[in-house]
Scaffold this motif. Sequence first.
Motif, PDB file in Angstrom:
ATOM      1  N   GLN A   1       0.829  -1.214   0.000  1.00  0.00           N
ATOM      2  CA  GLN A   1       0.000   0.000   0.000  1.00  0.00           C
ATOM      3  C   GLN A   1       0.861   1.261   0.000  1.00  0.00           C
ATOM      4  OE1 GLN A   1      -2.887   0.167   3.071  1.00  0.00           O
ATOM      5  NE2 GLN A   1      -3.857  -1.758   2.499  1.00  0.00           N
ATOM      6  N   VAL A  56       1.210   4.898  -2.512  1.00  0.00           N
ATOM      7  CA  VAL A  56       1.434   6.305  -2.155  1.00  0.00           C
ATOM      8  C   VAL A  56       2.650   6.847  -2.912  1.00  0.00           C
ATOM      9  CG1 VAL A  56       2.014   7.888  -0.269  1.00  0.00           C
ATOM     10  CG2 VAL A  56       0.337   6.067   0.108  1.00  0.00           C
ATOM     11  N   ARG A 106       1.732   7.567  -6.509  1.00  0.00           N
ATOM     12  CA  ARG A 106       0.983   8.837  -6.618  1.00  0.00           C
ATOM     13  C   ARG A 106       1.925  10.026  -6.505  1.00  0.00           C
ATOM     14  NH1 ARG A 106      -3.924   6.563  -3.076  1.00  0.00           N
ATOM     15  NH2 ARG A 106      -2.933   7.546  -1.290  1.00  0.00           N
ATOM     16  N   THR A 127      -4.951  10.349 -10.075  1.00  0.00           N
ATOM     17  CA  THR A 127      -6.078   9.523  -9.631  1.00  0.00           C
ATOM     18  C   THR A 127      -6.144   8.228 -10.449  1.00  0.00           C
ATOM     19  OG1 THR A 127      -7.287  11.507  -8.974  1.00  0.00           O
ATOM     20  CG2 THR A 127      -8.574   9.489  -9.215  1.00  0.00           C
ATOM     21  N   GLU A 147      -5.768   4.298  -9.107  1.00  0.00           N
ATOM     22  CA  GLU A 147      -6.729   3.216  -9.393  1.00  0.00           C
ATOM     23  C   GLU A 147      -6.017   2.014 -10.020  1.00  0.00           C
ATOM     24  OE1 GLU A 147      -9.907   3.183  -8.604  1.00  0.00           O
ATOM     25  OE2 GLU A 147     -10.021   5.267  -7.935  1.00  0.00           O
ATOM     26  N   ARG A 194      -3.591   0.226  -7.691  1.00  0.00           N
ATOM     27  CA  ARG A 194      -4.321  -0.601  -6.715  1.00  0.00           C
ATOM     28  C   ARG A 194      -4.817  -1.878  -7.378  1.00  0.00           C
ATOM     29  NH1 ARG A 194      -7.438   2.728  -4.906  1.00  0.00           N
ATOM     30  NH2 ARG A 194      -6.479   3.302  -2.953  1.00  0.00           N
ATOM     31  N   MET A 200     -15.796  -0.469  -5.881  1.00  0.00           N
ATOM     32  CA  MET A 200     -16.851   0.233  -6.599  1.00  0.00           C
ATOM     33  C   MET A 200     -16.908  -0.208  -8.059  1.00  0.00           C
ATOM     34  SD  MET A 200     -18.118   2.478  -4.428  1.00  0.00           S
ATOM     35  CE  MET A 200     -18.926   3.631  -5.535  1.00  0.00           C
ATOM     36  N   ASP A 213      -0.739  11.645   3.417  1.00  0.00           N
ATOM     37  CA  ASP A 213      -1.108  10.804   2.286  1.00  0.00           C
ATOM     38  C   ASP A 213      -1.910   9.629   2.815  1.00  0.00           C
ATOM     39  OD1 ASP A 213      -0.139  11.875  -0.195  1.00  0.00           O
ATOM     40  OD2 ASP A 213       1.868  11.652   0.641  1.00  0.00           O
ATOM     41  N   LEU A 214      -3.108   9.514   2.302  1.00  0.00           N
ATOM     42  CA  LEU A 214      -4.043   8.540   2.864  1.00  0.00           C
ATOM     43  C   LEU A 214      -3.891   7.190   2.167  1.00  0.00           C
ATOM     44  CD1 LEU A 214      -6.231   8.680   5.020  1.00  0.00           C
ATOM     45  CD2 LEU A 214      -7.863   9.299   3.243  1.00  0.00           C
ATOM     46  N   TYR A 215      -3.126   6.296   2.790  1.00  0.00           N
ATOM     47  CA  TYR A 215      -3.075   4.944   2.212  1.00  0.00           C
ATOM     48  C   TYR A 215      -4.258   4.141   2.750  1.00  0.00           C
ATOM     49  CZ  TYR A 215      -0.430   4.007   6.531  1.00  0.00           C
ATOM     50  OH  TYR A 215      -0.027   3.930   7.837  1.00  0.00           O
ATOM     51  N   ASP A 216      -4.504   3.003   2.106  1.00  0.00           N
ATOM     52  CA  ASP A 216      -5.784   2.322   2.327  1.00  0.00           C
ATOM     53  C   ASP A 216      -6.039   1.924   3.780  1.00  0.00           C
ATOM     54  OD1 ASP A 216      -5.757   2.692  -0.350  1.00  0.00           O
ATOM     55  OD2 ASP A 216      -6.014   0.601  -0.912  1.00  0.00           O
ATOM     56  N   ASP A 217      -5.029   1.322   4.426  1.00  0.00           N
ATOM     57  CA  ASP A 217      -5.237   0.884   5.807  1.00  0.00           C
ATOM     58  C   ASP A 217      -5.454   2.063   6.753  1.00  0.00           C
ATOM     59  OD1 ASP A 217      -5.199  -1.769   5.276  1.00  0.00           O
ATOM     60  OD2 ASP A 217      -3.142  -2.136   5.938  1.00  0.00           O
ATOM     61  N   VAL A 256      -8.802  12.174  -4.457  1.00  0.00           N
ATOM     62  CA  VAL A 256      -9.721  11.232  -3.822  1.00  0.00           C
ATOM     63  C   VAL A 256     -10.001  10.174  -4.879  1.00  0.00           C
ATOM     64  CG1 VAL A 256     -12.028  10.900  -2.870  1.00  0.00           C
ATOM     65  CG2 VAL A 256     -10.738  12.952  -2.282  1.00  0.00           C
ATOM     66  N   ASP A 257      -9.467   8.984  -4.688  1.00  0.00           N
ATOM     67  CA  ASP A 257      -9.735   7.926  -5.663  1.00  0.00           C
ATOM     68  C   ASP A 257     -10.947   7.122  -5.192  1.00  0.00           C
ATOM     69  OD1 ASP A 257      -8.798   6.331  -3.643  1.00  0.00           O
ATOM     70  OD2 ASP A 257      -6.987   5.693  -4.690  1.00  0.00           O
ATOM     71  N   SER A 258     -11.263   6.040  -5.910  1.00  0.00           N
ATOM     72  CA  SER A 258     -12.514   5.343  -5.584  1.00  0.00           C
ATOM     73  C   SER A 258     -12.452   4.696  -4.202  1.00  0.00           C
ATOM     74  CB  SER A 258     -12.850   4.315  -6.666  1.00  0.00           C
ATOM     75  OG  SER A 258     -11.880   3.288  -6.706  1.00  0.00           O
ATOM     76  N   PHE A 259     -11.251   4.306  -3.762  1.00  0.00           N
ATOM     77  CA  PHE A 259     -11.148   3.696  -2.431  1.00  0.00           C
ATOM     78  C   PHE A 259     -11.415   4.729  -1.337  1.00  0.00           C
ATOM     79  CE2 PHE A 259      -9.230   2.164   1.420  1.00  0.00           C
ATOM     80  CZ  PHE A 259      -9.563   0.827   1.426  1.00  0.00           C
ATOM     81  N   ILE A 260     -10.788   5.891  -1.462  1.00  0.00           N
ATOM     82  CA  ILE A 260     -10.993   6.941  -0.458  1.00  0.00           C
ATOM     83  C   ILE A 260     -12.446   7.418  -0.497  1.00  0.00           C
ATOM     84  CG2 ILE A 260     -10.259   9.241   0.315  1.00  0.00           C
ATOM     85  CD1 ILE A 260      -7.534   8.654  -1.015  1.00  0.00           C
ATOM     86  N   ARG A 319     -15.045   5.698  -1.385  1.00  0.00           N
ATOM     87  CA  ARG A 319     -15.898   4.673  -0.787  1.00  0.00           C
ATOM     88  C   ARG A 319     -15.769   4.699   0.731  1.00  0.00           C
ATOM     89  NH1 ARG A 319     -14.885  -1.300  -0.656  1.00  0.00           N
ATOM     90  NH2 ARG A 319     -13.034  -0.801  -1.839  1.00  0.00           N
TER      91      ARG A 319
END
Lengths: 137, 130
Positions: free
Chosen positions: A17, A21, A24, A46, A50, A53, A105, B20-24, B55-59, B61
């Motif tokens: 993960q 970052v 990006r 963005t 996606e 990921r 999604m 930076d907002l990673y998924d976990d 803001v991607d689809s994970f963030i 959601r």
Amino acid sequence: MSEQIITRSEILPIRTQIDLVHVRQRVRTWLSEERFTLIDQTKIVTAASELARNALEHGGGGEMEMSLLAVGARKGIRLKFSDQGPGIADVAMALRDGYTTAGGMGLGLSGSRRLMSEFDIQSSPGSGTVVTVTRWK
Amino acid sequence: MERIPILRIGSLLLVTIQVDLYDDLALQLQDDLSTRIAELGATGVLIDISALEIVDSFIGRTLANIAAIARVLDAETVVVGMQPAVAITLVELGMSLPGIRTALNVDLGMEYLRQAATGGNGVGTDHYAE
């Protein structure tokens, strides 16, 4: 007619993960240095998020190769995501809005296609997936 | 593990995402906020995303999930400060964030939450400002 040349290239791993970052941040740095507009930067970063990921979650990890392209005076950025995962049996289905196998999604592929100028996907079961996207300035 | 701080102001919870907002980390925030809402009986949650560059689809959601969980726990959520480029990108991506209340900035978001908490409709209900 000018030839398309690669003026700059870099490969980044997509294993964790935190790598997402880094992808990006690195794409953002390049786009900023190459003076892409803020809206273009946001769309491309963005899309990169996606697709990176997807490579991580569906492909079990892989890498992104980013290249800066020039055709005459025109510049573009190309991002190529490769994984050695199970591949996609039905690419047309996977490109539909809302199609998901991971409980997301289902916007990763279809959404990033809308955010970029060019979109190409090569995949078949067992051989991994390569998604290549380009956006011209 | 790294955590995003949650501030309490009266019955409201305030979160400013500046990393930076990673998924976990996003999922940790979802869990932490749910717990805090229940513990404190919070009536509102304000999430400031003005420092978020994408803001991607994970963030997206995760933000939608936070709003849905808060609603079940009887709290309103408002997301404030989204950058225009982020908004344009989100819509093009295919996420219009239905079910998420947004406001342009922290002041307007706080105003909305206070009105929601007092059941006001925004007309003449300025007693909370005293």
